[in-house]
Design an enzyme around this catalytic site. Structure first.
Site, PDB file in Angstrom:
ATOM      1  N   ASP A  61     -25.855  83.011 -59.908  1.00  0.00           N
ATOM      2  CA  ASP A  61     -24.983  83.265 -58.781  1.00  0.00           C
ATOM      3  C   ASP A  61     -24.463  81.934 -58.258  1.00  0.00           C
ATOM      4  O   ASP A  61     -25.257  81.024 -57.997  1.00  0.00           O
ATOM      5  CB  ASP A  61     -25.843  83.961 -57.713  1.00  0.00           C
ATOM      6  CG  ASP A  61     -25.033  84.491 -56.573  1.00  0.00           C
ATOM      7  OD1 ASP A  61     -24.064  83.817 -56.167  1.00  0.00           O
ATOM      8  OD2 ASP A  61     -25.372  85.576 -56.071  1.00  0.00           O
TER       9      ASP A  61
ATOM     10  N   CYS B  54     -14.723  75.368 -59.315  1.00  0.00           N
ATOM     11  CA  CYS B  54     -16.182  75.491 -59.380  1.00  0.00           C
ATOM     12  C   CYS B  54     -16.649  76.518 -60.402  1.00  0.00           C
ATOM     13  O   CYS B  54     -17.786  76.457 -60.865  1.00  0.00           O
ATOM     14  CB  CYS B  54     -16.775  75.809 -58.012  1.00  0.00           C
ATOM     15  SG  CYS B  54     -16.066  77.238 -57.206  1.00  0.00           S
TER      16      CYS B  54
ATOM     17  N   ASP C 155     -31.952  82.879 -61.026  1.00  0.00           N
ATOM     18  CA  ASP C 155     -32.786  83.565 -60.045  1.00  0.00           C
ATOM     19  C   ASP C 155     -34.062  84.001 -60.769  1.00  0.00           C
ATOM     20  O   ASP C 155     -34.043  84.943 -61.552  1.00  0.00           O
ATOM     21  CB  ASP C 155     -32.019  84.778 -59.498  1.00  0.00           C
ATOM     22  CG  ASP C 155     -32.767  85.483 -58.380  1.00  0.00           C
ATOM     23  OD1 ASP C 155     -34.023  85.387 -58.327  1.00  0.00           O
ATOM     24  OD2 ASP C 155     -32.112  86.129 -57.555  1.00  0.00           O
TER      25      ASP C 155
ATOM     26  N   GLU D 159     -34.524 104.430 -66.008  1.00  0.00           N
ATOM     27  CA  GLU D 159     -34.126 104.603 -64.615  1.00  0.00           C
ATOM     28  C   GLU D 159     -32.715 104.080 -64.395  1.00  0.00           C
ATOM     29  O   GLU D 159     -32.368 102.973 -64.831  1.00  0.00           O
ATOM     30  CB  GLU D 159     -35.062 103.838 -63.670  1.00  0.00           C
ATOM     31  CG  GLU D 159     -34.620 103.971 -62.216  1.00  0.00           C
ATOM     32  CD  GLU D 159     -35.359 103.061 -61.241  1.00  0.00           C
ATOM     33  OE1 GLU D 159     -36.246 102.306 -61.659  1.00  0.00           O
ATOM     34  OE2 GLU D 159     -35.017 103.129 -60.037  1.00  0.00           O
TER      35      GLU D 159
ATOM     36  N   LYS E 104     -27.138  95.448 -61.971  1.00  0.00           N
ATOM     37  CA  LYS E 104     -25.896  96.203 -62.013  1.00  0.00           C
ATOM     38  C   LYS E 104     -25.419  96.422 -63.436  1.00  0.00           C
ATOM     39  O   LYS E 104     -25.460  95.519 -64.266  1.00  0.00           O
ATOM     40  CB  LYS E 104     -24.835  95.434 -61.217  1.00  0.00           C
ATOM     41  CG  LYS E 104     -23.516  96.168 -61.119  1.00  0.00           C
ATOM     42  CD  LYS E 104     -22.655  95.641 -60.002  1.00  0.00           C
ATOM     43  CE  LYS E 104     -22.286  94.193 -60.238  1.00  0.00           C
ATOM     44  NZ  LYS E 104     -21.363  93.718 -59.197  1.00  0.00           N
TER      45      LYS E 104
ATOM     46  N   LEU F 176     -33.985  95.963 -60.900  1.00  0.00           N
ATOM     47  CA  LEU F 176     -32.749  96.661 -61.261  1.00  0.00           C
ATOM     48  C   LEU F 176     -31.605  95.663 -61.370  1.00  0.00           C
ATOM     49  O   LEU F 176     -31.572  94.667 -60.660  1.00  0.00           O
ATOM     50  CB  LEU F 176     -32.406  97.698 -60.183  1.00  0.00           C
ATOM     51  CG  LEU F 176     -33.411  98.834 -60.046  1.00  0.00           C
ATOM     52  CD1 LEU F 176     -33.304  99.490 -58.685  1.00  0.00           C
ATOM     53  CD2 LEU F 176     -33.158  99.867 -61.127  1.00  0.00           C
TER      54      LEU F 176
ATOM     55  N   ASP G 192     -29.730  86.352 -63.978  1.00  0.00           N
ATOM     56  CA  ASP G 192     -28.694  86.494 -62.959  1.00  0.00           C
ATOM     57  C   ASP G 192     -28.376  85.099 -62.436  1.00  0.00           C
ATOM     58  O   ASP G 192     -29.257  84.406 -61.925  1.00  0.00           O
ATOM     59  CB  ASP G 192     -29.233  87.386 -61.833  1.00  0.00           C
ATOM     60  CG  ASP G 192     -28.217  87.612 -60.724  1.00  0.00           C
ATOM     61  OD1 ASP G 192     -28.528  88.372 -59.788  1.00  0.00           O
ATOM     62  OD2 ASP G 192     -27.109  87.034 -60.774  1.00  0.00           O
TER      63      ASP G 192
END
Lengths: 463, 453
Positions: free
Chosen positions: A140, A160, A342, A70, A354, A352, A138
């Site tokens: 962040d 940072c 995460d 997909e 990126k 999904l 992931d």
């Protein structure tokens, strides 16, 4: 642009010659994307990667494999197209060029072509379901907002960003040494974080439960603003945490973060650290020292380091008395520096993520791969942007890092477009460090699996 | 397994003196009386129900072991001791029939049978454990002396991290692919190197349990197919009614079908939140009013709860929109958030009508940075919890009781005590579901109008 130039140029910006200044203003717009997808985006490499060796050349190839993956496209007007699938490289490439998505996400490989999913039952036997999916992570930087003072929200700076570098080091080492994975791709997410794709066959076949277990293995920080102590080590540390602490986190905290974030410089900031110490006598002793210390003339540089040393000494001197303080120093270091993943992204196979080499719509930066062995080198403020790349294309400057080679004209035209830009370095790295070893290993796996099958049929034929 | 009406049962299994755990691989070749069919199943069901209740109350592993021993002794003994094993096997297979028929039933049965197996394994002798290990098809190898020496320091670190005795020189460790022991990996209870986990003898249960669970899960799917295709029709007059009755006897209401849809309107919400919401939902609700936003976990937990409470989809959309508009604007709400609300009500995607989360699910969630979902009794610091309870109107004596329960990790009991304190009435059943808290509260607070015919 002078009047002269404006008369000269048409809307087609690519006509500008090398001598005139490139007049591509910064930013992100669909026309730029069209050029990007047309000339720079590495369609073939993405196809090869996603095929995992199923290119039809070996009898053991699964020709349906790529078609069951997909993809999803986010179009310019926020229209979201899920369950896109393609049967060949050209189908993928043409669709991307035609639709010009502002974002491309990659999903799992399903049991059947996603385009045909409605024909299969959902409940009971679940015939339409994910069967393979990379193990993904992931990270962040907004999840670290409670421990960075220089920026907040979507902003990122060189003070940072090292938090991300540290996260990469810790997780990458664990993925290789502890879990035995080899084919790992780290990607800059384009704005404020990093993604990790673990592509070993074993990783792709993990169940949701197994992914959850790995995510929990990595989990240290627990809680949110409602709980005081987010990191708690009731007993001595697991070898993985020991290694992370001694090889990466302690040094980073003591030599970089303390100073770059001025963790002890104001009352508000040191109180935050004191709230992590569950012993009133220790905290009031330290508070007393620091409140009076304001009068002394320590330079700004020293105060953080100085107070950290005081804190460590105070905690370690009381070691015999209070059990809960045994690992307080480590707890503080981990609270500030240990990776915050995460969990949901990693746990579910149908999540999904990126695709690498996309352009981030808000920053215009390209999601380039990061070399985990060299991750300190990545500077998020200098990652190539869409407009920069187009300028490079235009001027036709060769930015190839070919040592001592001078380009002769004929050779220049044989070179791929991306080689003329700063994207070249990233694509070359993607191929040599990740794609080629991965495909080699896929072929080997396919070959040995095939041989085993042949052997099996032979055996079953014998009496 | 042959089911026979009213005839004396005969067995042809050998007399087993060693009480090993059965593998439940195949339905036994036995004749079973119809009465025994039902009675055995009910006895086993009592054991499974006991386990389910205990897990919901957050009992610790040591307590569970004792509980399982007692439950088993109380329910699964047969007048003829040699028949114990048969009762065990027969009851298991009967319940497979009963609990194979829907996804929810399978999930519950799988969890409880796995828990039962785990504790029975732990209760067995070392000999029994070793024998069982060999029966299972486990991909683990005992490590060599050299491997042990090389890994010794790390193995000691792991043991120390859990206050376990250090491995002795003759300790047996098994090297297993890490994916075979997800629970041990998740809890960082094993040393892992190059994809292999080093599992201690006492942890071996995890291997066995994972395998057991996997086998049973597959078997249930097959049983369901068989049931649907042949057995149900064939046994229409005999077993089918028994099987269907047995499954009704447990699982409590799941609040997925509210009979009183539309009874709650948006304007009632603030008042209801104060009077009848459990603390977890009240916290989410208050945070939503305060921040005009909630992250995904919070939206799910609160959103589904409100659905269970009787908020209609149109009202839900209006409610969330009104709040979120302050922060992200009406347009962005419609674009990014409305879809998932409709999804919760089963109006999008694969149209599953999602069930509001039970306490067990909420307690085991993992709220992270910026999240407000989860169970406050578990996830809040004591200080924050006390403050929140104070705001709910819990008095100081009751608060000490609640905090005491929390310290002993009895989160649902803590919530029950809160309920009792706030409503000044007792709640004997105990809180298992936020919507149960709400409906119980509602019953107490709503004046009843009795229509006498």
């Amino acid at each position: 642009m002078t009047k002269e130039e404006s008369k000269n140029g048409s809307d087609d910006m690519l006509i500008d010659g090398p001598k005139q200044g490139n007049v591509i203003p910064d930013g992100f717009n669909p026309n730029y994307l069209k050029v990007y997808y047309g000339r720079l985006f590495p369609h073939a490499d993405i196809f090869k990667w996603m095929s995992y060796g199923n290119d039809g050349r070996h009898p053991a190839c699964d020709k349906s494999y790529f078609g069951r993956r997909e993809f999803s496209f986010t179009l310019d007007n926020d229209i979201y197209l899920r369950f896109q699938s393609f049967n060949s490289e050209s189908e993928l490439e043409n669709s991307i060029k035609e639709k010009c998505p502002s974002k491309i996400d990659i999903g799992p490989v399903y049991s059947v072509d996603p385009a045909k999913r409605h024909a299969y039952a959902q409940g009971g036997d679940n015939v339409f379901a994910p069967v393979e999916r990379e193990l993904i992570f992931d990270i962040d930087i907004t999840d670290y907002d409670d421990v960075r003072y220089c920026c907040s929200g979507a902003d990122v700076c060189l003070e940072c960003w090292p938090l991300m570098t540290v996260a990469i080091k810790v997780i990458d080492t664990a993925l290789r040494d502890d879990f035995g994975f080899d084919h790992i791709l780290w990607v800059y997410s384009g704005r404020r974080g990093v993604h990790c794709w673990v592509c070993d066959g074993k990783a792709r076949r993990l169940t949701n439960e197994q992914r959850g277990a790995i995510a929990d293995y990595f989990r240290v920080y627990k809680g949110n603003e409602n709980s005081n102590k987010k990191v708690s080590f009731p007993g001595p540390l697991h070898p993985f945490l020991v290694r992370s602490y001694t090889e990466v986190l302690r040094e980073f905290f003591e030599e970089k973060l303390l100073l770059s974030q001025n963790l002890f410089s104001t009352e508000e900031r040191y109180e935050k650290i004191l709230s992590m110490i569950p012993d009133e006598s220790v905290t009031s002793e330290l508070r007393g020292k620091w409140q009076e210390n304001r009068r002394s003339s320590n330079s700004k540089e020293d105060i953080n380091f100085f107070r950290w040393e005081q804190l460590k000494n105070t905690l370690q001197s009381g070691k015999q008395k209070v059990q809960g303080l045994r690992r307080c120093v480590e707890e503080i270091v981990f609270a500030f520096t240990y990776p915050r993943l995460d969990m949901e992204v990693s746990k579910h196979r149908n999540h999904l993520l990126k695709a690498p080499f996309c352009v981030h719509p808000k920053t215009g930066r390209v999601c380039i791969p990061i070399d985990p062995k060299d991750c300190e080198e990545l500077d998020p403020t200098t990652v190539p942007t869409l407009s920069e790349l187009l300028r490079e294309l235009n001027t036709g400057d060769s930015r190839m890092d070919v040592d001592n080679a001078t380009l002769t004209l004929p050779m220049f035209f044989l070179v791929a477009e991306w080689e003329k830009t700063s994207l070249g370095k990233s694509i070359r790295f993607f191929r040599s460090s990740f794609l080629q070893p991965l495909l080699k290993s896929c072929k080997e796996e396919m070959e040995s699996g095939y041989k085993a099958k042949i052997q099996q049929t032979k055996n079953s034929l014998s009496w | 397994m042959e089911i026979v009406r009213s005839q004396r049962s005969r067995t042809n299994t050998p007399n087993d003196s060693v009480s090993t755990l059965p593998l439940y691989r195949y339905a036994p070749q036995l004749e079973v009386r119809l009465e025994d069919f039902e009675v055995f199943a009910m006895d086993r069901l009592r054991v499974l129900k006991g386990i389910s209740d205990a897990l919901a109350r957050g009992k610790r592993p040591e307590e569970m072991e004792n509980l399982v021993r007692d439950l088993w002794k109380a329910n699964m003994r047969h007048p003829e001791a040699s028949e114990d094993v048969n009762k065990d096997i027969i009851s298991h297979f009967v319940l497979r029939l009963v609990y194979c028929r829907t996804e929810d039933l399978r999930k519950w049965f799988l969890s409880m049978e796995t828990a039962l197996y785990r504790y029975r394994f732990l209760l067995g002798s070392s000999e029994a454990k070793r024998a069982l290990m060999e029966e299972f098809d486990l991909p683990c190898k005992a490590i060599s002396r050299t491997e042990f020496e090389n890994a010794k320091e790390k193995l000691e670190q792991v043991a120390r991290s859990f206050d376990q005795p250090l491995p002795t020189a003759d300790a047996i460790f098994y090297k297993v692919p890490f994916e075979e022991v997800p629970e041990l990996v998740a809890g960082r209870r094993v040393y892992i190197h190059k994809g292999h986990a080093y599992v201690a003898m006492h942890q071996v249960v995890s291997l066995v349990v994972t395998q057991f669970r996997s086998n049973l899960s597959k078997a249930l799917i097959l049983t369901n197919r068989k049931w649907t295709s042949t057995i149900r029709e064939q046994e229409k007059d005999r077993l089918t009614p028994i099987v269907e009755a047995l499954s009704m006897s447990y699982l409590g209401p799941d609040y997925s079908q509210t009979k009183e849809f539309g009874e709650i309107s948006i304007k009632d919400l603030d008042q209801l939140a104060r009077s009848s919401f459990p603390l977890c939902m009240r916290h989410l609700f208050d945070k939503l009013r305060e921040d005009h936003h909630l992250k995904h976990g919070g939206r799910m937990q609160l959103g589904l709860f409100l659905k269970g409470v009787g908020l209609r989809m149109e009202d839900a959309l209006a409610f969330w929109k009104a709040e979120f508009s302050h922060k992200v604007g009406a347009e962005r709400f419609d674009k990014e958030y409305a879809y998932s609300i409709r999804h919760n009500y089963g109006k999008e995607g694969k149209r599953t009508d999602y069930t509001p989360y039970s306490c067990q699910k909420i307690i085991s969630s993992t709220p992270g940075v910026g999240d407000h979902h989860g169970c406050p009794y578990r996830h809040f610091s004591e200080e924050n919890l006390r403050a929140a309870l104070g705001r709910m109107g819990v008095g100081s004596r009751a608060m000490e009781d609640v905090v005491d329960k929390v310290r002993n990790r009895h989160y649902q009991l803590a919530c029950t005590l809160t309920f009792e304190a706030v409503h000044s009435s007792s709640c004997d059943a105990g809180i298992n579901h936020p919507n149960q808290y709400f409906s119980d509260s509602h019953k107490i607070l709503q004046p009843k109008v009795e229509i006498v015919i």
